[in-house]
Design an enzyme around this catalytic site. Sequence first.
Site, mmCIF file in Angstrom:
data_model
loop_
_atom_site.group_PDB
_atom_site.id
_atom_site.type_symbol
_atom_site.label_atom_id
_atom_site.label_comp_id
_atom_site.label_asym_id
_atom_site.label_seq_id
_atom_site.Cartn_x
_atom_site.Cartn_y
_atom_site.Cartn_z
ATOM 1 N N CYS A 167 0.873 -1.187 0.000
ATOM 2 C CA CYS A 167 0.000 0.000 0.000
ATOM 3 C C CYS A 167 0.908 1.235 0.000
ATOM 4 O O CYS A 167 2.074 1.142 -0.396
ATOM 5 C CB CYS A 167 -0.960 -0.026 1.188
ATOM 6 S SG CYS A 167 -0.171 -0.038 2.819
ATOM 7 N N ASN A 222 2.301 1.393 4.362
ATOM 8 C CA ASN A 222 2.604 0.106 5.016
ATOM 9 C C ASN A 222 2.328 0.150 6.526
ATOM 10 O O ASN A 222 3.026 -0.473 7.316
ATOM 11 C CB ASN A 222 4.061 -0.334 4.744
ATOM 12 C CG ASN A 222 4.383 -1.763 5.154
ATOM 13 O OD1 ASN A 222 5.515 -2.071 5.527
ATOM 14 N ND2 ASN A 222 3.421 -2.665 5.100
ATOM 15 N N CYS A 234 -1.414 0.615 7.397
ATOM 16 C CA CYS A 234 -2.854 0.311 7.520
ATOM 17 C C CYS A 234 -3.229 -0.916 6.688
ATOM 18 O O CYS A 234 -3.419 -2.012 7.227
ATOM 19 C CB CYS A 234 -3.704 1.509 7.106
ATOM 20 S SG CYS A 234 -3.455 2.981 8.123
ATOM 21 N N ARG A 235 -3.349 -0.739 5.379
ATOM 22 C CA ARG A 235 -3.925 -1.806 4.552
ATOM 23 C C ARG A 235 -3.006 -3.004 4.348
ATOM 24 O O ARG A 235 -3.428 -4.147 4.542
ATOM 25 C CB ARG A 235 -4.342 -1.224 3.187
ATOM 26 C CG ARG A 235 -5.479 -0.228 3.288
ATOM 27 C CD ARG A 235 -5.633 0.584 2.025
ATOM 28 N NE ARG A 235 -4.493 1.479 1.804
ATOM 29 C CZ ARG A 235 -4.313 2.221 0.737
ATOM 30 N NH1 ARG A 235 -5.191 2.175 -0.247
ATOM 31 N NH2 ARG A 235 -3.257 3.019 0.634
ATOM 32 N N SER A 236 -1.754 -2.755 3.922
ATOM 33 C CA SER A 236 -0.923 -3.926 3.573
ATOM 34 C C SER A 236 -0.510 -4.766 4.792
ATOM 35 O O SER A 236 -0.486 -5.994 4.678
ATOM 36 C CB SER A 236 0.275 -3.538 2.706
ATOM 37 O OG SER A 236 1.143 -2.653 3.358
ATOM 38 N N ASP A 248 -8.340 3.873 1.142
ATOM 39 C CA ASP A 248 -7.333 4.319 2.106
ATOM 40 C C ASP A 248 -8.066 4.862 3.341
ATOM 41 O O ASP A 248 -8.774 5.862 3.242
ATOM 42 C CB ASP A 248 -6.495 5.417 1.436
ATOM 43 C CG ASP A 248 -5.406 5.946 2.342
ATOM 44 O OD1 ASP A 248 -5.415 5.636 3.549
ATOM 45 O OD2 ASP A 248 -4.541 6.687 1.834
#
Length: 165
Positions: A13, A16, A18-20, A133
């Site tokens: 993301c 690195n 939150c999402r990934s 996001d």
Amino acid sequence: MTSPEKTRLLFVCLGNICRSPTAENVTRHLLQARTGPVSAATVLCDSAGTSGYHVGAPPDRRMRQAAQRRGLSLTGRSRQFEVADFEQFDWILAMDRSNQRDILAVAPSGQYRDRVRLMCEFCRQYPDTDVPDPYYGGADGFDYVFDLLTDACGGFLDFLDREIS
Ligand code: 4NP
């Protein structure tokens, strides 16, 4: 007898945090419950960010809280995506199209294009085409990302099962 090479997955993301890292930890958790060719014994997971904004930081507190509400602890430290990752990983899963563009922009040649995929291609229930996001939004955005990634990561592992078998 030599053991076969493991399949290596990299989730990417922007930050690195939150999402990934969520995708990485959710996938590892799903792998632990699986048997057969796609399981914790055969697949390795890592994550990275296209930016270096948060290098060394743990997952965002709000993302950790959302994961905790679903019973999962998020581990890891942010690192930046690097060109060497193309060699190190079999599949690179971008959280959104801007991440995918940024990854492909530093690809040394066309040979790696096929291994860079959008996470949402593997959604089974969610209609999203990008993982949104959540960074500048409220707590429900983090809950949404967690549930969306649980769907997409499960879908990706089923895809891998079909690829490997
Ligand atoms: P991520 O979220 O890409 O899912 O880790 C973000 C983290 C940090 C920022 C943006 C998105 N930021 O602008 O610092």
